[in-house]
Design a protein around this motif. Structure first.
Motif, PDB file in Angstrom:
ATOM      1  N   ILE A 188      17.503  55.178 -35.291  1.00 43.98           N
ATOM      2  CA  ILE A 188      17.649  54.126 -34.277  1.00 43.98           C
ATOM      3  C   ILE A 188      17.403  54.689 -32.884  1.00 43.98           C
ATOM      4  CG2 ILE A 188      19.332  52.602 -33.145  1.00 43.98           C
ATOM      5  CD1 ILE A 188      20.540  52.149 -35.973  1.00 43.98           C
ATOM      6  N   MET A 189      17.950  55.874 -32.591  1.00 49.03           N
ATOM      7  CA  MET A 189      17.759  56.492 -31.268  1.00 49.03           C
ATOM      8  C   MET A 189      16.290  56.847 -31.043  1.00 49.03           C
ATOM      9  SD  MET A 189      20.664  56.260 -29.945  1.00 49.03           S
ATOM     10  CE  MET A 189      21.232  54.997 -31.041  1.00 49.03           C
ATOM     11  N   GLU A 190      15.605  57.321 -32.097  1.00 45.72           N
ATOM     12  CA  GLU A 190      14.183  57.626 -31.977  1.00 45.72           C
ATOM     13  C   GLU A 190      13.371  56.360 -31.707  1.00 45.72           C
ATOM     14  OE1 GLU A 190      13.078  59.743 -35.537  1.00 45.72           O
ATOM     15  OE2 GLU A 190      13.392  61.677 -34.565  1.00 45.72           O
ATOM     16  N   GLU A 191      13.720  55.274 -32.392  1.00 42.94           N
ATOM     17  CA  GLU A 191      13.015  54.004 -32.184  1.00 42.94           C
ATOM     18  C   GLU A 191      13.215  53.501 -30.755  1.00 42.94           C
ATOM     19  OE1 GLU A 191      14.473  51.393 -35.236  1.00 42.94           O
ATOM     20  OE2 GLU A 191      13.400  52.462 -36.821  1.00 42.94           O
ATOM     21  N   LYS A 192      14.438  53.603 -30.259  1.00 41.35           N
ATOM     22  CA  LYS A 192      14.718  53.169 -28.885  1.00 41.35           C
ATOM     23  C   LYS A 192      13.977  54.060 -27.887  1.00 41.35           C
ATOM     24  CE  LYS A 192      18.654  50.331 -29.506  1.00 41.35           C
ATOM     25  NZ  LYS A 192      17.971  49.063 -29.482  1.00 41.35           N
ATOM     26  N   ALA A 193      13.941  55.365 -28.139  1.00 42.28           N
ATOM     27  CA  ALA A 193      13.219  56.292 -27.251  1.00 42.28           C
ATOM     28  C   ALA A 193      11.733  55.954 -27.232  1.00 42.28           C
ATOM     29  CB  ALA A 193      13.440  57.732 -27.690  1.00 42.28           C
ATOM     30  N   LEU A 194      11.175  55.618 -28.385  1.00 43.41           N
ATOM     31  CA  LEU A 194       9.762  55.227 -28.440  1.00 43.41           C
ATOM     32  C   LEU A 194       9.524  53.920 -27.690  1.00 43.41           C
ATOM     33  CD1 LEU A 194       8.526  56.570 -31.698  1.00 43.41           C
ATOM     34  CD2 LEU A 194       6.937  55.582 -30.087  1.00 43.41           C
ATOM     35  N   GLU A 195      10.477  53.020 -27.792  1.00 47.22           N
ATOM     36  CA  GLU A 195      10.399  51.746 -27.070  1.00 47.22           C
ATOM     37  C   GLU A 195      10.364  52.006 -25.555  1.00 47.22           C
ATOM     38  OE1 GLU A 195      12.946  47.558 -27.156  1.00 47.22           O
ATOM     39  OE2 GLU A 195      13.497  49.190 -28.508  1.00 47.22           O
ATOM     40  N   VAL A 196      11.215  52.920 -25.089  1.00 48.09           N
ATOM     41  CA  VAL A 196      11.242  53.291 -23.671  1.00 48.09           C
ATOM     42  C   VAL A 196       9.913  53.937 -23.283  1.00 48.09           C
ATOM     43  CG1 VAL A 196      12.321  54.828 -21.970  1.00 48.09           C
ATOM     44  CG2 VAL A 196      13.749  53.545 -23.582  1.00 48.09           C
ATOM     45  N   GLU A 216       0.115  63.351 -18.143  1.00 46.93           N
ATOM     46  CA  GLU A 216       1.189  64.079 -18.806  1.00 46.93           C
ATOM     47  C   GLU A 216       2.419  64.257 -17.912  1.00 46.93           C
ATOM     48  OE1 GLU A 216      -0.387  67.647 -20.584  1.00 46.93           O
ATOM     49  OE2 GLU A 216      -1.697  66.501 -21.905  1.00 46.93           O
ATOM     50  N   VAL A 217       2.630  63.267 -17.054  1.00 47.02           N
ATOM     51  CA  VAL A 217       3.853  63.222 -16.242  1.00 47.02           C
ATOM     52  C   VAL A 217       5.011  62.823 -17.154  1.00 47.02           C
ATOM     53  CG1 VAL A 217       5.006  62.028 -14.334  1.00 47.02           C
ATOM     54  CG2 VAL A 217       2.616  62.749 -14.100  1.00 47.02           C
ATOM     55  N   VAL A 218       4.722  61.929 -18.103  1.00 49.28           N
ATOM     56  CA  VAL A 218       5.694  61.554 -19.131  1.00 49.28           C
ATOM     57  C   VAL A 218       5.075  61.781 -20.505  1.00 49.28           C
ATOM     58  CG1 VAL A 218       6.965  59.873 -17.735  1.00 49.28           C
ATOM     59  CG2 VAL A 218       5.029  59.111 -19.096  1.00 49.28           C
ATOM     60  N   THR A 219       5.911  62.206 -21.429  1.00 51.35           N
ATOM     61  CA  THR A 219       5.512  62.383 -22.826  1.00 51.35           C
ATOM     62  C   THR A 219       6.620  61.798 -23.694  1.00 51.35           C
ATOM     63  OG1 THR A 219       6.601  64.539 -22.968  1.00 51.35           O
ATOM     64  CG2 THR A 219       4.263  64.544 -22.320  1.00 51.35           C
ATOM     65  N   GLU A 220       6.343  61.656 -24.977  1.00 49.86           N
ATOM     66  CA  GLU A 220       7.371  61.122 -25.881  1.00 49.86           C
ATOM     67  C   GLU A 220       8.616  61.996 -25.865  1.00 49.86           C
ATOM     68  OE1 GLU A 220       6.290  60.031 -29.893  1.00 49.86           O
ATOM     69  OE2 GLU A 220       4.318  59.339 -29.206  1.00 49.86           O
ATOM     70  N   SER A 221       8.422  63.291 -25.755  1.00 57.62           N
ATOM     71  CA  SER A 221       9.566  64.209 -25.820  1.00 57.62           C
ATOM     72  C   SER A 221      10.422  64.200 -24.555  1.00 57.62           C
ATOM     73  CB  SER A 221       9.078  65.633 -26.094  1.00 57.62           C
ATOM     74  OG  SER A 221       8.265  66.088 -25.038  1.00 57.62           O
ATOM     75  N   CYS A 222       9.951  63.571 -23.485  1.00 54.57           N
ATOM     76  CA  CYS A 222      10.734  63.549 -22.245  1.00 54.57           C
ATOM     77  C   CYS A 222      11.755  62.418 -22.221  1.00 54.57           C
ATOM     78  CB  CYS A 222       9.816  63.474 -21.020  1.00 54.57           C
ATOM     79  SG  CYS A 222       9.174  61.839 -20.652  1.00 54.57           S
ATOM     80  N   VAL A 223      11.770  61.596 -23.264  1.00 60.83           N
ATOM     81  CA  VAL A 223      12.685  60.450 -23.324  1.00 60.83           C
ATOM     82  C   VAL A 223      13.746  60.697 -24.396  1.00 60.83           C
ATOM     83  CG1 VAL A 223      12.884  57.971 -23.745  1.00 60.83           C
ATOM     84  CG2 VAL A 223      10.830  58.879 -22.641  1.00 60.83           C
ATOM     85  N   LYS A 224      15.002  60.592 -24.004  1.00 60.04           N
ATOM     86  CA  LYS A 224      16.122  60.717 -24.937  1.00 60.04           C
ATOM     87  C   LYS A 224      17.000  59.481 -24.800  1.00 60.04           C
ATOM     88  CE  LYS A 224      15.215  65.022 -26.079  1.00 60.04           C
ATOM     89  NZ  LYS A 224      13.918  65.046 -26.659  1.00 60.04           N
ATOM     90  N   VAL A 225      17.504  58.992 -25.914  1.00 66.71           N
ATOM     91  CA  VAL A 225      18.408  57.839 -25.902  1.00 66.71           C
ATOM     92  C   VAL A 225      19.658  58.224 -26.689  1.00 66.71           C
ATOM     93  CG1 VAL A 225      18.724  55.427 -26.568  1.00 66.71           C
ATOM     94  CG2 VAL A 225      16.500  56.203 -25.744  1.00 66.71           C
TER      95      VAL A 225
END
Length: 184
Positions: free
Chosen positions: A44-52, A72-81
């Protein structure tokens, strides 16, 4: 019934561990219960992070015609939920300016905040930071008597009053609106 016994065992081990009557590892949730619940929460947290990430990746850079994802200012790995409670989530974003002396890092942070405040479909608390060691801003002491140092830009983009004041400026507001505008 197995679930109740597992919960009871976990509770007893958790209570005995600080007293030295149980091993530290024994205080974990029962195997089946913890693995299923943890895997589900993690998914669920991964899905929300991908949504963000899907929301912020299309934000345009204020100086260049590229998106933050392309630069590359933002990447998938830069988002945590993280889940705060039943309804609320903590969204943490660590972005990397294109150059260490980027003069528009605060503006990029403002764009991230505005886009997420408008578009996130779930209740959230938002924390936006420049990735450590990627920007050469002056630093300011944080906390009461602590030696921890925090870049000024991080304080600015996480201060509600400063964000509100910035969005009252018509020139800044126009730039932010252009950056967060969804591509056709």
């Amino acid at each position: 019934m197995e679930w109740v016994l597992g919960l009871l065992s976990w509770t007893l081990n958790r209570a005995r561990w600080p007293l030295g009557l149980s091993e530290q590892g024994a205080a974990r949730w029962p195997l089946g219960l913890s693995e299923q619940g943890a895997a589900r929460r993690h998914r669920i947290m991964e899905e929300k992070a991908l949504e963000v990430y899907d929301l912020i990746r299309t934000i345009r850079d204020p100086e260049k015609p590229n998106t933050l994802e392309e630069l590359e200012v933002v990447t998938e790995s830069c988002v945590k939920v993280q889940k705060i409670n039943e309804e609320d989530y903590l969204v943490i974003i660590r972005f990397t300016p294109t150059v260490p002396h980027c003069s528009l890092a605060t503006l990029i942070g403002l764009c991230l905040r505005v886009k997420l405040q408008r578009c996130l479909p779930f209740k959230h608390k938002l924390e936006i930071y420049i990735s450590e060691g990627t920007h050469s801003t002056e630093e300011d002491k944080a906390g009461f008597g602590k030696c921890k140092r925090v870049p000024i830009v991080n304080k600015q983009i996480n201060d509600k009053e400063r964000v509100a004041a910035a969005m009252e400026n018509p020139n800044l507001r126009e730039i932010v609106e252009q950056c967060v505008l969804e591509p056709d």
